[in-house]
Enzyme design. Structure first.
Site, PDB file in Angstrom:
ATOM      1  N   LYS A 197     106.256  43.077  18.721  1.00  0.00           N
ATOM      2  CA  LYS A 197     105.696  42.319  17.604  1.00  0.00           C
ATOM      3  C   LYS A 197     104.794  41.201  18.143  1.00  0.00           C
ATOM      4  CE  LYS A 197     106.850  39.508  13.659  1.00  0.00           C
ATOM      5  NZ  LYS A 197     107.836  38.933  12.760  1.00  0.00           N
ATOM      6  N   GLU A 203     110.217  41.251  29.127  1.00  0.00           N
ATOM      7  CA  GLU A 203     110.687  42.578  29.532  1.00  0.00           C
ATOM      8  C   GLU A 203     109.621  43.635  29.234  1.00  0.00           C
ATOM      9  OE1 GLU A 203     112.364  40.368  27.771  1.00  0.00           O
ATOM     10  OE2 GLU A 203     114.518  40.460  28.158  1.00  0.00           O
ATOM     11  N   HIS A 373     140.288  58.662  20.997  1.00  0.00           N
ATOM     12  CA  HIS A 373     141.033  58.794  22.247  1.00  0.00           C
ATOM     13  C   HIS A 373     140.787  57.622  23.182  1.00  0.00           C
ATOM     14  CE1 HIS A 373     142.168  62.924  21.227  1.00  0.00           C
ATOM     15  NE2 HIS A 373     141.015  62.911  20.582  1.00  0.00           N
ATOM     16  N   LYS A 483     116.172  32.554  27.054  1.00  0.00           N
ATOM     17  CA  LYS A 483     114.860  33.041  27.522  1.00  0.00           C
ATOM     18  C   LYS A 483     114.125  31.915  28.227  1.00  0.00           C
ATOM     19  CE  LYS A 483     113.611  36.053  23.614  1.00  0.00           C
ATOM     20  NZ  LYS A 483     112.645  36.217  22.530  1.00  0.00           N
TER      21      LYS A 483
HETATM   22  O1  F6P Z   1     114.917  38.289  21.612  1.00  0.00           O
HETATM   23  C1  F6P Z   1     114.988  38.617  20.272  1.00  0.00           C
HETATM   24  C2  F6P Z   1     113.753  39.277  19.751  1.00  0.00           C
HETATM   25  O2  F6P Z   1     112.868  38.329  19.290  1.00  0.00           O
HETATM   26  C3  F6P Z   1     114.111  40.280  18.658  1.00  0.00           C
HETATM   27  O3  F6P Z   1     114.315  39.709  17.446  1.00  0.00           O
HETATM   28  C4  F6P Z   1     112.962  41.224  18.730  1.00  0.00           C
HETATM   29  O4  F6P Z   1     113.233  42.403  18.058  1.00  0.00           O
HETATM   30  C5  F6P Z   1     112.840  41.364  20.225  1.00  0.00           C
HETATM   31  O5  F6P Z   1     113.082  40.060  20.721  1.00  0.00           O
HETATM   32  C6  F6P Z   1     111.530  41.880  20.720  1.00  0.00           C
HETATM   33  O6  F6P Z   1     110.445  41.083  20.346  1.00  0.00           O
HETATM   34  P1  F6P Z   1     108.981  41.647  20.379  1.00  0.00           P
HETATM   35  O7  F6P Z   1     108.901  42.792  19.452  1.00  0.00           O
HETATM   36  O8  F6P Z   1     108.102  40.515  19.951  1.00  0.00           O
HETATM   37  O9  F6P Z   1     108.673  42.082  21.783  1.00  0.00           O
END
Ligand code: F6P
Length: 509
Positions: A197, A203, A373, A483
């Site tokens: 987003k 990452e 189980h 973070k």
């Molecule tokens: O760390 C939480 C978060 O902001 C989530 O809410 C989100 O889905 C994820 O990181 C990934 O964020 P982005 O889509 O901006 O990479």
């Protein structure tokens, strides 16, 4: 004077708790009252058929009356209307939440914009399927949290028989995750989707850079031309080097964990097919309409939230478990964890005051019958009360002897019955206390439309819980602190506690 919300909680806290067996014995109409179906035919896109049975929860007429009063006091109807009409339901970030508009319910302009974005995605999906980018057999979808969990669930559920393109969802910054995806793919026939987003998540951007390098190092002509961006920040994607023609944007008002309905769902469309993606949207819309049009206990996601609040707030349950008796829903508990815990794992109300009670319980779970189980011992004889959700499909996912599916369903139903009934014994080790609640989701089949409906059901359940607790389910400031500290540690900035400093040294950092 007590405010209406506190007054409603006071009357809920004053309710008499009766056992499940007692509730069944004293109300012959209990199943009829608490077991409901949602059915809708979607023409070529399939259908939604879902039975939700709350009769094995401790909700009774008195509790339902009191919860309906609570919903009124919390202006549930007003909040729900705000959700569907573009109101600011995320006050800490001053945003609306437009995931329902992506499925066709919401302000006209948003619905139209969303439909146009889906059409645009379809053009790209078709181009890939038709070989415009050469023969593409694999997609490595790179994203994390909401940008990974929804696609991972849907791709796993819907492409077990046939994948039009094999989609590998990579989220972890642990290089092993990406390496494992590389090992399954031929770089010459692989595309990369960078799903973020914000297009800033460490990452994702680290993995994206490594994936691009992998294409370059393996002699792919124009590796950049193999990258697609799925984002609400197209400018950032352009800066990163993605050509505008391969950026599939979505609106900022779509929350990360509510984003699989947007272009973040690209691997679903590419792997399972555009028709399945559209069927998921249509299935979700069935639930949007149900949620918008029904009141009180007739509104099933709200009814589920009543049960959730009953157990968390009135009975002190700190966890809720969900067991899918279907391999195709293996990733459903993981998906729900983020949806529920990131949305409602909050400590303050809209007002900024502390929530006077526990908020989201820990969501956990697994797949039946495997979980029977492994962890069911604790559910039956442990000392903590854990409300359980079961999910099962009437139609089998396999083509083997029907005995398999019959046994699967029988086991699922048996567990609910056993948790409720318990068993007496002179031998304490063989005594089952019973009176342990469960809710059953029995769907006609696990197809794209039903999966969409199941997910949307849980989104609205989460929203309904938030309204009853007066918390904002659409922000997630809790994830920022860690973070930030990771960035400081990386930059060698800041002074940390003695333990962290010693661990840094021990790790050679
Ligand atoms: O760390 C939480 C978060 O902001 C989530 O809410 C989100 O889905 C994820 O990181 C990934 O964020 P982005 O889509 O901006 O990479």
């Amino acid at each position: 004077m007590t405010d209406p919300i506190s007054a409603a909680w006071n009357s809920l806290e004053g309710l008499q708790h009766r056992t499940l067996v007692d509730l069944f014995e004293n109300d012959a109409a209990r199943v009829e009252k608490l077991s409901h179906r949602i059915d809708s035919s979607l023409g070529e896109l399939g259908s939604v058929g879902m039975l939700v049975d709350f009769s094995k929860t401790h909700l009774d007429d008195a509790a339902l009356d009191a919860f309906e009063e609570l919903a009124k006091a919390c202006d549930f109807d007003g909040q729900r209307e705000a959700l569907f009409t573009g109101g600011i339901v995320n006050p800490t970030e001053g945003r609306s939440a437009s995931h329902a508009a992506l499925r066709g319910t919401g302000p006209e302009a948003e619905v139209e914009e969303a439909a146009a974005l889906v059409d645009r995605m379809e053009i790209l999906v078709k181009a890939i399927h038709e070989g415009v980018f050469g023969e593409i057999k694999h997609l490595i979808h790179i994203g994390i949290g909401g940008s990974a969990l929804g696609p991972a669930l849907a791709v796993d559920a819907l492409t077990r028989d046939l994948a039009l393109v094999e989609c590998h969802i990579v989220s972890n910054i642990d290089g092993l995750a990406l390496e494992q995806a590389f090992a399954k793919c031929d770089p010459q026939s692989t595309m990369i989707a960078v799903a973020s987003k914000t297009f800033t998540t460490t990452e994702t951007m680290t993995n994206a850079a490594s994936a691009l390098k992998w294409l370059q190092e393996n002699g792919v002509d124009d590796p950049g031309g193999r990258v697609i961006a799925l984002t609400a920040n197209p400018e950032r994607a352009v800066e990163w080097g993605v050509d505008e023609t391969r950026i599939l944007p979505f609106p900022e008002s779509v929350g990360g964990r509510y984003s699989l309905w947007s272009s973040i769902g690209f691997p679903i469309a590419l792997g399972a097919g555009m028709e399945d993606f559209r069927a998921m949207l249509a299935g979700a819309k069935v639930i949007d309409e149900h949620f918008r049009e029904n009141s009180g206990r007739s509104n099933l996601p709200l009814l589920a939230a009543f049960a959730d609040q009953y157990y968390t707030r009135l009975r002190g349950c700190q966890t809720r478990a969900v067991f899918a008796y279907d391999e195709r829903l293996t990733l459903f508990p993981d998906y729900l964890q983020q949806l529920e815990m990131e949305s409602n794992g909050k400590r303050v109300m809209y007002s900024g005051e502390d929530v006077p009670a526990p908020t989201a319980p820990v969501t956990w779970g697994g797949v039946g019958t495997d979980a029977q189980h492994a962890v069911f011992q604790l559910l039956h004889q442990g000392t903590v009360l854990i409300p359980v959700d079961f999910i099962a499909s009437i139609a089998p996912g396999d083509m083997l002897d029907p005995a398999h599916h019959k046994a699967l369903l029988m086991n699922c139903l048996a567990q609910g019955a056993a948790l409720m009934a318990g068993k007496s014994s002179e031998d304490p080790s063989r005594f089952y206390p019973g009176d342990r609640p469960s809710t059953m989701f029995l769907v006609d089949d696990i197809d794209a439309a039903t999966l969409g409906a199941l997910i949307a059901f849980h989104e609205h359940r989460t929203f309904a819980n938030a309204v009853l607790m007066q918390v904002n389910p659409f922000d997630q400031f809790g994830v920022e602190l860690g973070k930030g500290i990771a960035k400081q540690l990386d930059a060698g900035e800041g002074v940390f506690d003695a333990s962290t400093t010693a661990l840094m040294e021990a790790a050679g950092l």
